[in-house]
Structures are given as C-alpha cells and as structure tokens.
Write a protein that holds these residues in place. Structure first.
Motif, mmCIF file in Angstrom:
data_model
loop_
_atom_site.group_PDB
_atom_site.id
_atom_site.type_symbol
_atom_site.label_atom_id
_atom_site.label_comp_id
_atom_site.label_asym_id
_atom_site.label_seq_id
_atom_site.Cartn_x
_atom_site.Cartn_y
_atom_site.Cartn_z
ATOM 1 N N THR A 155 70.425 60.022 29.981
ATOM 2 C CA THR A 155 71.458 60.339 30.975
ATOM 3 C C THR A 155 70.871 61.108 32.153
ATOM 4 O O THR A 155 71.280 60.903 33.305
ATOM 5 C CB THR A 155 72.602 61.148 30.345
ATOM 6 O OG1 THR A 155 72.072 62.316 29.708
ATOM 7 C CG2 THR A 155 73.375 60.318 29.329
ATOM 8 N N ASP A 159 70.863 59.595 35.996
ATOM 9 C CA ASP A 159 71.419 60.357 37.110
ATOM 10 C C ASP A 159 70.415 60.416 38.258
ATOM 11 O O ASP A 159 70.776 60.191 39.425
ATOM 12 C CB ASP A 159 71.783 61.765 36.646
ATOM 13 C CG ASP A 159 72.293 62.629 37.795
ATOM 14 O OD1 ASP A 159 73.317 62.266 38.399
ATOM 15 O OD2 ASP A 159 71.655 63.657 38.092
ATOM 16 N N TRP A 160 69.155 60.665 37.937
ATOM 17 C CA TRP A 160 68.130 60.732 38.980
ATOM 18 C C TRP A 160 67.839 59.362 39.571
ATOM 19 O O TRP A 160 67.526 59.240 40.769
ATOM 20 C CB TRP A 160 66.862 61.389 38.445
ATOM 21 C CG TRP A 160 66.971 62.878 38.470
ATOM 22 C CD1 TRP A 160 67.131 63.716 37.403
ATOM 23 C CD2 TRP A 160 66.989 63.711 39.633
ATOM 24 N NE1 TRP A 160 67.237 65.015 37.828
ATOM 25 C CE2 TRP A 160 67.154 65.038 39.194
ATOM 26 C CE3 TRP A 160 66.885 63.465 40.999
ATOM 27 C CZ2 TRP A 160 67.209 66.115 40.077
ATOM 28 C CZ3 TRP A 160 66.945 64.533 41.884
ATOM 29 C CH2 TRP A 160 67.102 65.841 41.414
ATOM 30 N N ARG A 163 70.367 59.041 42.203
ATOM 31 C CA ARG A 163 70.150 59.989 43.297
ATOM 32 C C ARG A 163 68.932 59.634 44.141
ATOM 33 O O ARG A 163 68.906 59.888 45.359
ATOM 34 C CB ARG A 163 70.012 61.409 42.730
ATOM 35 C CG ARG A 163 71.294 61.927 42.128
ATOM 36 C CD ARG A 163 71.105 63.213 41.367
ATOM 37 N NE ARG A 163 70.700 64.327 42.218
ATOM 38 C CZ ARG A 163 70.604 65.580 41.782
ATOM 39 N NH1 ARG A 163 70.883 65.875 40.523
ATOM 40 N NH2 ARG A 163 70.232 66.529 42.614
ATOM 41 N N LEU A 201 77.198 56.080 29.982
ATOM 42 C CA LEU A 201 77.151 56.486 31.389
ATOM 43 C C LEU A 201 77.106 55.253 32.289
ATOM 44 O O LEU A 201 77.833 55.178 33.291
ATOM 45 C CB LEU A 201 75.939 57.383 31.633
ATOM 46 C CG LEU A 201 75.797 58.000 33.030
ATOM 47 C CD1 LEU A 201 75.076 59.336 32.951
ATOM 48 C CD2 LEU A 201 75.037 57.080 33.984
ATOM 49 N N ASP A 205 80.130 55.350 34.857
ATOM 50 C CA ASP A 205 79.774 56.003 36.117
ATOM 51 C C ASP A 205 79.933 55.010 37.264
ATOM 52 O O ASP A 205 79.303 53.938 37.248
ATOM 53 C CB ASP A 205 78.327 56.506 36.037
ATOM 54 C CG ASP A 205 77.947 57.433 37.180
ATOM 55 O OD1 ASP A 205 78.268 57.099 38.337
ATOM 56 O OD2 ASP A 205 77.320 58.478 36.921
ATOM 57 N N ARG A 207 78.664 54.811 40.008
ATOM 58 C CA ARG A 207 77.443 54.548 40.759
ATOM 59 C C ARG A 207 76.699 53.323 40.245
ATOM 60 O O ARG A 207 75.783 52.818 40.917
ATOM 61 C CB ARG A 207 76.503 55.756 40.711
ATOM 62 C CG ARG A 207 77.055 57.005 41.378
ATOM 63 C CD ARG A 207 76.110 58.196 41.197
ATOM 64 N NE ARG A 207 75.990 58.569 39.785
ATOM 65 C CZ ARG A 207 75.191 59.534 39.329
ATOM 66 N NH1 ARG A 207 74.436 60.220 40.191
ATOM 67 N NH2 ARG A 207 75.144 59.829 38.049
#
Length: 230
Positions: A155, A159-160, A163, A201, A205, A207
C-alpha cells in the motif's frame, strides 16, 4: 475426453514452451540469473515470460522513465531498460547492498547500465526523496512503475506510484496470487495480508483503475496486477 488437470508438471511444461517459443535464450539475462544464484540470492526473480511482459508493457506504454521497487539481481531491470528509448532511464530501489552490487555488474554487462540508477535503501525511505525533484521540475514523472518488493508495504508503494506518476502511468504489482492464499479469509501471513490490502487499495482508490490475473509459470501459482493511474 476429459480436460487435462493443470498439475505443476504440466503448467511448467507449458511455461517452458511459451518461453522457448516467444522469449528464447539471451546470454546476458541467463548470466544475470546464474550470477544471482552463485551469490546465494533467492530465486525470486520474475519468470522469463513475465520479464518479456514487462518489456512489452514499457514499449506499448511509450515509457521513458521507469521506477522499479525491488532490484534483486536486475533480471527484471534489464528487461525494463531494454524496453525504453536510449535516452530513457530506470530508477531501481534495492535494500540489500550485495544485491545492488550484483545488479550493477549484471546491468553493465548487459549493455544497459548507463540507463539505470540504483538507489540503495529501504524503498519506504527512498521513495519520498524522489518527489522533490519532480515537484521542482528537475525530473520527469514516472511512466511505468514495477512493484516487486516486500508485500507488507504494497500500500505504501502504490501510494507513491500514484504520487510520482501521472495520468496514464502503468503500475505493475508482482506476486499478488500468493499460491491462492490471497483469497483465503483465514490466511494470517503478513505477506498475504499486505498483498490483499494492496489489491483492495487498487480496487477502491480513485487514483487507479486495475485488474489482476492468476499466473502459472516457472515460479508456480501466483498472479500479477496491472493498473493505470487515472
């Protein structure tokens, strides 16, 4: 006539057939695996057919800048570096100094060393250091991210990936099947729980838009998730 049962012997035979027919033999890649074995590194590099998949994904997506989380002996890194233009780059993160040393030698021998930067350290610590250069415009966002490290941190890595990526960045997460354990609600191993949280996720998510496929290959019963950053 009954359908064949997918025993390990049979699926490995199919995998060998696919690899012989569609991947073939490559001295640099085979030497990379041999040197990894000789140094006592674990036999957890991607299968040849999966390495070719990474290579093709890099080419299909037009990736110029690739992030790899988990280098090992650089087998997958070589595949990725070969899939990007001559002026492209791969940033690969490795926690173990011995692995990084072997990886560097393998990359240089394969002729792609000038495309690849190895960052030594825990990925959770190294990833934040990449953001500043992107935000100040001195480095481009990543076009493809390959995640193949400790599953407990999936996770964090995802996330990175979002980003540090952009709309359209391809994200590949290896080893998501865990021999079927990922679908077992009673499984308590930390790697299985981490894998499941990563998949959840990807599924929730906004994204990401993602799917996952089971795989049966030289590495056994597992799977791969492929996502787009949206």
């Amino acid at each position: 006539m009954s359908e064949p049962v997918p025993t390990p012997e049979r699926w490995r035979a199919v995998d060998r057939y696919f690899a012989e027919t569609l991947v073939g033999h490559d001295a640099a890649l085979e030497s990379a695996v041999a040197d990894q074995r000789a140094a006592g590194l674990p036999s957890i590099e991607v299968a040849p057919v999966s390495g070719k998949l990474l290579h093709l994904l890099a080419r299909v997506s037009g990736a110029r800048r690739v992030l790899e989380i988990g280098t090992l002996g650089a087998y997958s890194t070589i595949w990725l570096a070969r899939g990007i233009p001559d002026d492209g780059s791969v940033v690969t993160i490795e926690a173990e100094p011995l692995n990084a040393e072997i990886a560097r030698a393998n990359l240089d021998r394969s002729g792609v060393g000038d495309k690849v930067e190895i960052l030594l350290g825990r990925a959770a610590d190294v990833l934040p250091t990449l953001e500043a250069a992107i935000l100040d415009g001195s480095a481009a966002r990543f076009d493809l991210v390959f995640i193949d490290a400790d599953k407990e941190s999936n996770t964090i890595y995802l996330d990175w990936a979002a980003r540090l990526g952009r709309s359209g960045t391809v994200v590949v997460v290896d080893n998501v099947g865990r021999g079927g354990a990922v679908a077992d609600p009673a499984a308590t191993r930390s790697d299985v729980i981490g894998t499941r949280r990563g998949l959840e996720l990807l599924g929730t998510d906004p994204r990401f838009d993602a799917t996952a496929l089971q795989t049966l290959d030289a590495k056994g019963w597992d799977g791969v998730a492929i996502a787009l950053v949206v």
